[in-house]
Each structure stands twice: as C-alpha cells, then as structure tokens.
Design a protein around this motif. Structure first.
Motif, PDB file in Angstrom:
ATOM      1  N   ASP A 208      48.289   5.608 114.007  1.00 41.26           N
ATOM      2  CA  ASP A 208      48.222   5.095 115.380  1.00 41.26           C
ATOM      3  C   ASP A 208      48.023   3.579 115.335  1.00 41.26           C
ATOM      4  OD1 ASP A 208      45.489   4.670 114.727  1.00 41.26           O
ATOM      5  OD2 ASP A 208      44.923   6.606 115.560  1.00 41.26           O
ATOM      6  N   GLY A 209      47.976   2.986 116.526  1.00 43.88           N
ATOM      7  CA  GLY A 209      47.657   1.569 116.657  1.00 43.88           C
ATOM      8  C   GLY A 209      48.764   0.626 116.228  1.00 43.88           C
ATOM      9  N   PHE A 210      48.373  -0.626 115.998  1.00 43.60           N
ATOM     10  CA  PHE A 210      49.313  -1.693 115.648  1.00 43.60           C
ATOM     11  C   PHE A 210      50.118  -1.352 114.402  1.00 43.60           C
ATOM     12  CE2 PHE A 210      50.022  -5.387 112.902  1.00 43.60           C
ATOM     13  CZ  PHE A 210      50.874  -6.141 113.692  1.00 43.60           C
ATOM     14  N   SER A 211      49.456  -0.846 113.374  1.00 47.12           N
ATOM     15  CA  SER A 211      50.143  -0.595 112.106  1.00 47.12           C
ATOM     16  C   SER A 211      51.166   0.532 112.227  1.00 47.12           C
ATOM     17  CB  SER A 211      49.131  -0.271 111.000  1.00 47.12           C
ATOM     18  OG  SER A 211      48.388   0.894 111.308  1.00 47.12           O
ATOM     19  N   ALA A 212      50.918   1.513 113.085  1.00 46.64           N
ATOM     20  CA  ALA A 212      51.874   2.603 113.265  1.00 46.64           C
ATOM     21  C   ALA A 212      53.202   2.069 113.796  1.00 46.64           C
ATOM     22  CB  ALA A 212      51.296   3.661 114.204  1.00 46.64           C
ATOM     23  N   LYS A 213      53.154   1.179 114.770  1.00 44.00           N
ATOM     24  CA  LYS A 213      54.374   0.581 115.317  1.00 44.00           C
ATOM     25  C   LYS A 213      55.066  -0.293 114.272  1.00 44.00           C
ATOM     26  CE  LYS A 213      52.466   0.439 120.015  1.00 44.00           C
ATOM     27  NZ  LYS A 213      52.047  -0.445 121.140  1.00 44.00           N
ATOM     28  N   LEU A 214      54.267  -1.045 113.509  1.00 48.58           N
ATOM     29  CA  LEU A 214      54.812  -1.932 112.488  1.00 48.58           C
ATOM     30  C   LEU A 214      55.610  -1.152 111.449  1.00 48.58           C
ATOM     31  CD1 LEU A 214      54.769  -4.852 111.199  1.00 48.58           C
ATOM     32  CD2 LEU A 214      52.768  -4.060 109.922  1.00 48.58           C
ATOM     33  N   PHE A 215      55.038  -0.067 110.943  1.00 47.75           N
ATOM     34  CA  PHE A 215      55.676   0.648 109.852  1.00 47.75           C
ATOM     35  C   PHE A 215      56.720   1.652 110.338  1.00 47.75           C
ATOM     36  CE2 PHE A 215      52.058  -1.149 107.616  1.00 47.75           C
ATOM     37  CZ  PHE A 215      52.697  -1.622 106.480  1.00 47.75           C
ATOM     38  N   ALA A 216      56.686   2.026 111.613  1.00 43.81           N
ATOM     39  CA  ALA A 216      57.778   2.827 112.159  1.00 43.81           C
ATOM     40  C   ALA A 216      59.073   2.024 112.120  1.00 43.81           C
ATOM     41  CB  ALA A 216      57.455   3.269 113.581  1.00 43.81           C
ATOM     42  N   LYS A 217      58.972   0.742 112.430  1.00 46.11           N
ATOM     43  CA  LYS A 217      60.146  -0.146 112.353  1.00 46.11           C
ATOM     44  C   LYS A 217      60.584  -0.328 110.906  1.00 46.11           C
ATOM     45  CE  LYS A 217      59.063  -2.803 116.548  1.00 46.11           C
ATOM     46  NZ  LYS A 217      58.728  -4.143 117.092  1.00 46.11           N
ATOM     47  N   ALA A 218      59.607  -0.458 110.000  1.00 47.94           N
ATOM     48  CA  ALA A 218      59.943  -0.628 108.583  1.00 47.94           C
ATOM     49  C   ALA A 218      60.682   0.590 108.046  1.00 47.94           C
ATOM     50  CB  ALA A 218      58.670  -0.878 107.774  1.00 47.94           C
ATOM     51  N   ALA A 219      60.250   1.779 108.434  1.00 45.55           N
ATOM     52  CA  ALA A 219      60.866   3.006 107.937  1.00 45.55           C
ATOM     53  C   ALA A 219      62.336   3.090 108.332  1.00 45.55           C
ATOM     54  CB  ALA A 219      60.103   4.227 108.460  1.00 45.55           C
ATOM     55  N   GLN A 220      62.691   2.510 109.479  1.00 46.33           N
ATOM     56  CA  GLN A 220      64.079   2.529 109.926  1.00 46.33           C
ATOM     57  C   GLN A 220      64.983   1.725 109.002  1.00 46.33           C
ATOM     58  OE1 GLN A 220      64.038   1.144 113.984  1.00 46.33           O
ATOM     59  NE2 GLN A 220      62.761   2.843 114.706  1.00 46.33           N
ATOM     60  N   GLN A 221      64.393   0.801 108.239  1.00 50.60           N
ATOM     61  CA  GLN A 221      65.180  -0.024 107.316  1.00 50.60           C
ATOM     62  C   GLN A 221      65.416   0.669 105.976  1.00 50.60           C
ATOM     63  OE1 GLN A 221      66.448  -2.929 108.496  1.00 50.60           O
ATOM     64  NE2 GLN A 221      65.440  -2.281 110.396  1.00 50.60           N
ATOM     65  N   ALA A 222      64.731   1.777 105.734  1.00 50.42           N
ATOM     66  CA  ALA A 222      64.841   2.479 104.445  1.00 50.42           C
ATOM     67  C   ALA A 222      66.011   3.443 104.480  1.00 50.42           C
ATOM     68  CB  ALA A 222      63.540   3.195 104.136  1.00 50.42           C
ATOM     69  N   GLN A 223      67.217   2.902 104.543  1.00 55.45           N
ATOM     70  CA  GLN A 223      68.402   3.756 104.646  1.00 55.45           C
ATOM     71  C   GLN A 223      68.600   4.650 103.417  1.00 55.45           C
ATOM     72  OE1 GLN A 223      68.627   0.615 105.934  1.00 55.45           O
ATOM     73  NE2 GLN A 223      69.045   1.104 108.078  1.00 55.45           N
ATOM     74  N   LEU A 224      68.004   4.282 102.284  1.00 57.15           N
ATOM     75  CA  LEU A 224      68.081   5.126 101.094  1.00 57.15           C
ATOM     76  C   LEU A 224      67.000   6.200 101.088  1.00 57.15           C
ATOM     77  CD1 LEU A 224      68.743   2.368  98.393  1.00 57.15           C
ATOM     78  CD2 LEU A 224      70.407   3.875  99.503  1.00 57.15           C
ATOM     79  N   GLY A 225      66.170   6.181 102.123  1.00 53.86           N
ATOM     80  CA  GLY A 225      65.073   7.144 102.221  1.00 53.86           C
ATOM     81  C   GLY A 225      63.746   6.494 101.903  1.00 53.86           C
ATOM     82  N   VAL A 226      62.729   6.819 102.680  1.00 50.55           N
ATOM     83  CA  VAL A 226      61.400   6.308 102.398  1.00 50.55           C
ATOM     84  C   VAL A 226      60.895   6.972 101.121  1.00 50.55           C
ATOM     85  CG1 VAL A 226      59.029   6.105 103.230  1.00 50.55           C
ATOM     86  CG2 VAL A 226      60.933   5.933 104.845  1.00 50.55           C
ATOM     87  N   PRO A 227      60.463   6.203 100.129  1.00 55.19           N
ATOM     88  CA  PRO A 227      60.046   6.794  98.851  1.00 55.19           C
ATOM     89  C   PRO A 227      58.837   7.712  99.002  1.00 55.19           C
ATOM     90  CG  PRO A 227      60.422   4.425  98.630  1.00 55.19           C
ATOM     91  CD  PRO A 227      60.453   4.729 100.095  1.00 55.19           C
ATOM     92  N   VAL A 228      58.726   8.632  98.038  1.00 53.26           N
ATOM     93  CA  VAL A 228      57.526   9.442  97.863  1.00 53.26           C
ATOM     94  C   VAL A 228      56.849   8.971  96.584  1.00 53.26           C
ATOM     95  CG1 VAL A 228      58.464  11.415  99.102  1.00 53.26           C
ATOM     96  CG2 VAL A 228      58.800  11.239  96.618  1.00 53.26           C
ATOM     97  N   ALA A 229      55.622   9.450  96.364  1.00 52.05           N
ATOM     98  CA  ALA A 229      54.853   8.977  95.208  1.00 52.05           C
ATOM     99  C   ALA A 229      55.592   9.197  93.896  1.00 52.05           C
ATOM    100  CB  ALA A 229      53.495   9.669  95.182  1.00 52.05           C
ATOM    101  N   ASP A 230      56.338  10.277  93.792  1.00 53.31           N
ATOM    102  CA  ASP A 230      57.027  10.569  92.533  1.00 53.31           C
ATOM    103  C   ASP A 230      58.124   9.555  92.222  1.00 53.31           C
ATOM    104  OD1 ASP A 230      56.963  12.499  90.348  1.00 53.31           O
ATOM    105  OD2 ASP A 230      59.013  12.987  90.941  1.00 53.31           O
ATOM    106  N   ASP A 231      58.689   8.922  93.242  1.00 51.38           N
ATOM    107  CA  ASP A 231      59.676   7.864  93.009  1.00 51.38           C
ATOM    108  C   ASP A 231      59.030   6.674  92.295  1.00 51.38           C
ATOM    109  OD1 ASP A 231      61.838   9.171  94.343  1.00 51.38           O
ATOM    110  OD2 ASP A 231      60.999   8.562  96.263  1.00 51.38           O
ATOM    111  N   ILE A 232      57.830   6.331  92.712  1.00 53.76           N
ATOM    112  CA  ILE A 232      57.119   5.217  92.081  1.00 53.76           C
ATOM    113  C   ILE A 232      56.682   5.622  90.681  1.00 53.76           C
ATOM    114  CG2 ILE A 232      55.351   3.467  92.442  1.00 53.76           C
ATOM    115  CD1 ILE A 232      57.341   3.863  94.816  1.00 53.76           C
ATOM    116  N   ALA A 233      56.240   6.864  90.543  1.00 55.35           N
ATOM    117  CA  ALA A 233      55.787   7.350  89.240  1.00 55.35           C
ATOM    118  C   ALA A 233      56.909   7.342  88.207  1.00 55.35           C
ATOM    119  CB  ALA A 233      55.221   8.760  89.389  1.00 55.35           C
TER     120      ALA A 233
END
Length: 261
Positions: A208-233
């Motif tokens: 919720d709050g300011f950060s929820a709006k901020l990262f909702a917009k960021a997620a729209q830019q992840a056309q390859l898919g928002v990573p999960v922890a295993d991608d980083i691992a």
C-alpha cells in the motif's frame, strides 16, 4: 607475482549465506546445494525460520547448519563468521543477502532521527561480514563474495534517497574490495535486483501507500517478467562457480527489463 591456485570447484566448497532464511538468500542456498556444494551455513536472526530453511536446503544432500546472529552488530557478525569458518572448515563462498524493515518514502517525510537507522541497517551487514571473512579468504588465496544490493544503487528513484545511498554504498564497497583482493585470488560481485516476487521485501513495499504506486509502474516495465528469487539465485550460483573465475568487481541487475542499469 606468485601464481594463484586454480578456482575451487563448487563440489569442494563451503558456503556461508547470511540472510539465508528466506527470499534470495534461501533460494541461493537451495541452488548451491542442488549443484553439489556439500557444506552450507545459513545465518539469520530468526531461529525457527532458520532451522526450517536449513532442513529445506538439506533435502538436496548438503550438510546444512543454521547459525543465529545479526550482521548489523559487529560482535554478532564476527561470531557468526568465526562459527561458520569452524563448521565449514573454511568459508569459500560468502553471500550476504540481508533485508531491513524499510519502505520507500519521500525524503521530506523521513524524520531525521530515522536516517542513520535506515542507512546502517541496509549498508553495514555486508561490510561487517566481509571485514571478518575477507582476511581468511586472502590468507587461503581464494574465495568468492557476493553481496545483494538493488537497482536503487544505480537509478535515482523517488522515495529511495536513503535506500539508494545505502545500496550504492554496498556496490562501491564491493567493487573496491574486488580490486583490493584480486591479487589474493578473491572475487567480489554484487547483485542489484529491483522487484523480486515472492519475497518479504517486495510484499512490504507493494502492499500500500506511496511505494505500492511506485513499484506498480515499475512492474509494467518488466516485459520479460518480474523476476522471482530463483532468478537471482541462478546468477549467484554462476558467480560462485569456476565458470566466472575472471569476473569480479561487477554490479549486475536481474530485473526483467525494468531498467538497463
């Protein structure tokens, strides 16, 4: 210049994963065990969660031990490193993937009294752990250090003034120790993800709050898919392996296309 020993195989290595009870740290521990790392120490603050994580990782056949501690505190960080060194018979891999209870907020809304707490809780764990582990690695003339920061280190983002400063500190710290320790066969790299699904940090900032709006917009830019922890691992395991023997001092983003930092 003395010749360095060959890179150590993963199936002959011992790994300390600080912040390994959940999220990226736990995913990395599980992947390291799956590729044959035989000895792993998971370190974290919550004993119940740590014992559960250790049992989960051990299912891949590794000998896994949980060590309780808080890397923000120098004495605790030192104790964790020394206990892990003893358990593993030498720390060949250090992964520091700690998290802090912070959310993006506009700088004007952050009380001055909170600035030091936010900064130190984010930036100090990786420095404290390396302070104790790096000399051991240099003496043995091999070792791999991987710190986890975020894209906030690279891109100025509203709400991440103090967070970004702390994460940038981790990046520059990691790059600098990479240059200082390369002659002793130690490599250091830093991962800089953005949103990572199925982690407590992402759930906290997108609720919720300011950060929820901020990262909702960021997620729209992840056309390859928002990573999960295993991608980083997966990238962390590559960086730990002999295949990355000449890769050091780098800050690498896995973010699905949110940015090209």
């Amino acid at each position: 210049m003395n010749e360095l020993p060959p890179p150590k195989d993963l199936n002959d290595s011992g790994a300390l994963i600080v912040g390994g009870t959940a999220g990226i740290g736990l995913a990395t521990a599980r992947r390291l065990a799956a590729v044959g790392v035989p000895r792993i120490v998971i370190a974290g603050r919550n004993e119940k969660r740590g014992e559960y994580a250790a049992a989960l990782v051990a299912q891949s056949g590794a000998k896994v031990t949980f060590v309780r501690g808080n890397a923000i505190d120098p004495d605790s960080a030192r104790a964790m490193a020394r206990e892990a060194e003893s358990i593993l018979g030498g720390i060949d891999i250090l992964v520091c993937s700690t998290a802090a209870e912070v959310r993006p907020e506009l700088f004007a809304d952050i009380p001055m009294e909170d600035i030091a707490r936010i900064y130190t809780h984010l930036a100090l764990p990786s420095m404290h752990m390396a302070s104790e582990v790096l000399p051991m690695m240099r003496q043995r003339r091999h070792g791999v250090i991987i710190n986890v920061a975020s894209d906030a280190a690279k891109i100025a983002t509203p709400g991440e003034s103090v967070i970004g400063a702390a994460k940038a500190g981790i990046v520059m710290f990691t790059r600098t120790i990479a240059i200082e320790a390369k002659r002793d066969g130690v490599r250091a790299n830093v991962l800089t993800p953005s949103l990572v699904l199925e982690t407590a940090s992402t759930e906290r900032i997108t609720r919720d709050g300011f950060s929820a709006k901020l990262f909702a917009k960021a997620a729209q830019q992840a056309q390859l898919g928002v990573p999960v922890a295993d991608d980083i691992a997966a990238l962390a395991v590559f960086l730990c392996s002999p295949a990355a023997a000449r890769l050091t001092g780098q800050a690498i983003s896995v973010n699905g296309g949110i940015s090209a930092a």
